[in-house]
Design a protein around this motif. Structure first.
Motif, PDB file in Angstrom:
ATOM      1  N   GLY A 293       0.781  -1.223   0.000  1.00  9.15           N
ATOM      2  CA  GLY A 293       0.000   0.000   0.000  1.00  9.15           C
ATOM      3  C   GLY A 293       0.812   1.273   0.000  1.00  9.15           C
ATOM      4  N   PHE A 294       1.998   1.260   0.617  1.00  7.17           N
ATOM      5  CA  PHE A 294       2.775   2.494   0.728  1.00  7.17           C
ATOM      6  C   PHE A 294       3.155   3.038  -0.643  1.00  7.17           C
TER       7      PHE A 294
ATOM      8  N   TRP B 136      -9.883  10.028 -17.578  1.00  5.44           N
ATOM      9  CA  TRP B 136      -8.429   9.841 -17.450  1.00  5.44           C
ATOM     10  C   TRP B 136      -8.024   8.449 -17.912  1.00  5.44           C
ATOM     11  N   LYS B 137      -7.007   8.380 -18.754  1.00  5.77           N
ATOM     12  CA  LYS B 137      -6.607   7.121 -19.383  1.00  5.77           C
ATOM     13  C   LYS B 137      -5.540   6.354 -18.609  1.00  5.77           C
ATOM     14  N   GLY B 138      -4.993   6.930 -17.564  1.00  4.16           N
ATOM     15  CA  GLY B 138      -3.962   6.233 -16.805  1.00  4.16           C
ATOM     16  C   GLY B 138      -2.567   6.542 -17.313  1.00  4.16           C
ATOM     17  N   LEU B 139      -1.562   5.930 -16.684  1.00  4.57           N
ATOM     18  CA  LEU B 139      -0.168   6.141 -17.042  1.00  4.57           C
ATOM     19  C   LEU B 139       0.327   4.991 -17.920  1.00  4.57           C
TER      20      LEU B 139
ATOM     21  N   TYR C 268      -0.697   2.757  -8.133  1.00  4.11           N
ATOM     22  CA  TYR C 268      -0.790   4.198  -7.887  1.00  4.11           C
ATOM     23  C   TYR C 268      -2.019   4.778  -8.575  1.00  4.11           C
ATOM     24  N   GLU C 269      -2.320   4.290  -9.773  1.00  7.14           N
ATOM     25  CA  GLU C 269      -3.452   4.819 -10.532  1.00  7.14           C
ATOM     26  C   GLU C 269      -4.770   4.678  -9.775  1.00  7.14           C
ATOM     27  N   THR C 270      -4.891   3.642  -8.966  1.00  9.10           N
ATOM     28  CA  THR C 270      -6.140   3.419  -8.227  1.00  9.10           C
ATOM     29  C   THR C 270      -6.371   4.489  -7.166  1.00  9.10           C
TER      30      THR C 270
ATOM     31  N   ARG D 241      -4.977   7.716  -7.618  1.00  6.26           N
ATOM     32  CA  ARG D 241      -4.610   8.981  -8.234  1.00  6.26           C
ATOM     33  C   ARG D 241      -5.674  10.055  -7.974  1.00  6.26           C
ATOM     34  N   TYR D 242      -6.939   9.697  -8.042  1.00 11.50           N
ATOM     35  CA  TYR D 242      -7.988  10.683  -7.830  1.00 11.50           C
ATOM     36  C   TYR D 242      -7.957  11.216  -6.400  1.00 11.50           C
ATOM     37  N   SER D 243      -7.678  10.346  -5.445  1.00 20.29           N
ATOM     38  CA  SER D 243      -7.557  10.806  -4.056  1.00 20.29           C
ATOM     39  C   SER D 243      -6.383  11.766  -3.910  1.00 20.29           C
ATOM     40  N   GLN D 244      -5.270  11.461  -4.574  1.00 24.77           N
ATOM     41  CA  GLN D 244      -4.118  12.369  -4.548  1.00 24.77           C
ATOM     42  C   GLN D 244      -4.515  13.738  -5.100  1.00 24.77           C
ATOM     43  N   LEU D 245      -5.282  13.718  -6.192  1.00 21.82           N
ATOM     44  CA  LEU D 245      -5.700  14.968  -6.821  1.00 21.82           C
ATOM     45  C   LEU D 245      -6.607  15.782  -5.896  1.00 21.82           C
TER      46      LEU D 245
END
Length: 426
Positions: free
Chosen positions: A215-216, A277-280, A288-290, A292-296
């Motif tokens: 998770g980290f 969003w299409k991902g990296l 990380y992509e899962t 990403r929205y929380s990071q944003l």
């Protein structure tokens, strides 16, 4: 507390970040504005703690972030971290993690306890309230892990500690822990921010590929530290008025408290971006992509917080998404060939050699720099073949060149890279 403290104080939009980035001017620092920007974001997140939150379904989001500066030795990663840490120390903030600590000691410090579980200062009632609420600053236990040598802090292959920090990223309840001597205690909702630094090779050691799915790492923002392009033999002190203005801005952050909210325009933009969003391209960041929205959303909260406002506008969203999108284009390059291959470190070195030349370079010119890491010359040919197949480099008649992809996101209404010219022009 006013809903929009920024308007109350007369603070123009984004003036906070613009002012702080002045410390990265060539007159004052060898470190890039890019690192100073992220250090400022991290420091702001640490000051906001849980005093602000964003309702999200049946839960809420807080603006804490985990980030790691990754770059070669001498890229001035420490300079950015130490300066931001120094500023917020002067506001009175003092909940920093120790420079080196065991997981048990870290948990005891969070709970305000001695190593054996006895109270360190006063009673546990002084540390947390019986009724826990996210809007009450006394209801949580905060810690800022700001370490310019992250390997010294967490050690090598420390699976348990790494997993613990991953769990603390979005924890919403007290954490119960039992010491080896049998003593049990409860930590008020942990609120952790991480700003670390390391090298690409050390990154592979701290986080072995075997734990890449933990998770980290899925919660970690990897910030590439570029090699320095300017040198200051005698860096001057910051002007007194600039220092005072930065300190004033950080101090005002401590006054902000309450629930944040998106304007309707910003909410519509966020919804559209999330669903399109299409991902990296880099498969290593699939986990990380899962998140990403929380990071944003966390970044949006910080952008609003820098305006001393609880209202997240479309401008806050675009700036946050632009910063995050630009950073993501460099995450894979930052950690190089982080992976399970035996020659991943050497592959990273080869790629950097090719990127650091201003003309095509032949394999014969590359070999002397990596010969001590290879058992035979054909190993280098295989590395170059793999880099070609991965689309990292291109081959011409004269030699090898890097593949440099333009910045892009579709549709472009979600980003505005002109906002970042302050460091993109470097």
């Amino acid at each position: 507390t006013p809903r929009d403290l920024g308007a109350f104080l007369g603070m123009p939009m984004n003036e906070f970040l613009k002012t702080y980035l002045t410390v990265g001017d060539a007159k004052y620092s060898e470190c890039s504005e890019f690192l100073h920007m992220w250090a400022c974001i991290s420091a702001t997140a640490s000051l906001l703690e849980r005093r602000v939150s964003l309702p999200f379904g049946s839960s809420s989001i807080i603006p804490n972030l985990y980030m790691m500066f990754v770059g070669t030795p001498g890229s001035r990663k420490s300079s950015a971290i130490k300066l931001a840490k120094k500023f917020i120390k002067r506001t009175g903030y003092d909940t920093f993690a120790a420079d080196k600590v065991t997981m048990q000691k870290f948990l005891c410090d969070l709970g305000g306890l001695n190593d054996d579980g006895s109270t360190a200062k006063g009673s546990l009632e002084d540390v947390y309230l019986t009724e826990l609420g996210l809007s009450d600053i006394k209801s949580h236990s905060a810690c800022y892990i700001a370490q310019d040598e992250f390997s010294d802090f967490i050690g090598i292959n420390n699976y348990g500690f790494i997993s613990l920090l991953g769990n603390f990223w979005d924890i919403q309840e007290p954490y119960k822990y039992r010491l080896k001597n049998g003593t049990s205690f409860e930590i008020p909702v942990p609120t952790i921010n991480v700003l670390g630094a390391t090298t690409p090779g050390q990154f592979n050691t701290i986080f072995p590929p075997a734990i890449a799915d933990q998770g980290f790492l899925s919660r970690l923002l990897i910030i590439k530290a570029e090699d320095i392009t300017r040198k200051l033999a005698f860096p001057p002190q910051l002007p007194t008025d600039l220092d005072a203005k930065i300190m004033s801005n950080f101090s005002k952050i401590l006054q902000l408290k309450g629930e944040m909210f998106f304007t309707e325009d910003a909410k519509e933009l966020a919804s559209q971006q999330y669903t399109t969003w299409k991902g990296l391209e880099d498969a290593r960041f699939a986990t990380y992509e899962t998140r990403r929205y929380s990071q944003l959303l966390k970044l949006c909260m910080i952008m609003a917080g820098m305006r001393f406002s609880l209202e997240i506008t479309s401008e806050d969203f675009i700036l946050a998404n632009t910063i995050l999108s630009y950073t993501e284009t460099k995450m894979g390059d930052a950690i190089g060939y982080y992976g399970k291959a035996d020659n991943s470190d050497t592959s990273h070195t080869v790629l950097q050699i090719i990127k650091n030349t201003d003309r095509p370079i032949t394999w014969k010119a590359i070999y002397p720099s990596v010969s001590m890491h290879l058992s035979k010359m054909t190993d280098l040919i295989q590395i170059l073949t793999n880099l070609l197949a991965a689309g990292k480099i291109q081959q011409t008649q004269e030699g090898y060149l890097p593949v440099i992809k333009p910045l892009s996101e579709t549709p472009t209404k979600f980003v505005d890279y002109s906002l970042l010219n302050v460091f993109l022009d470097r």
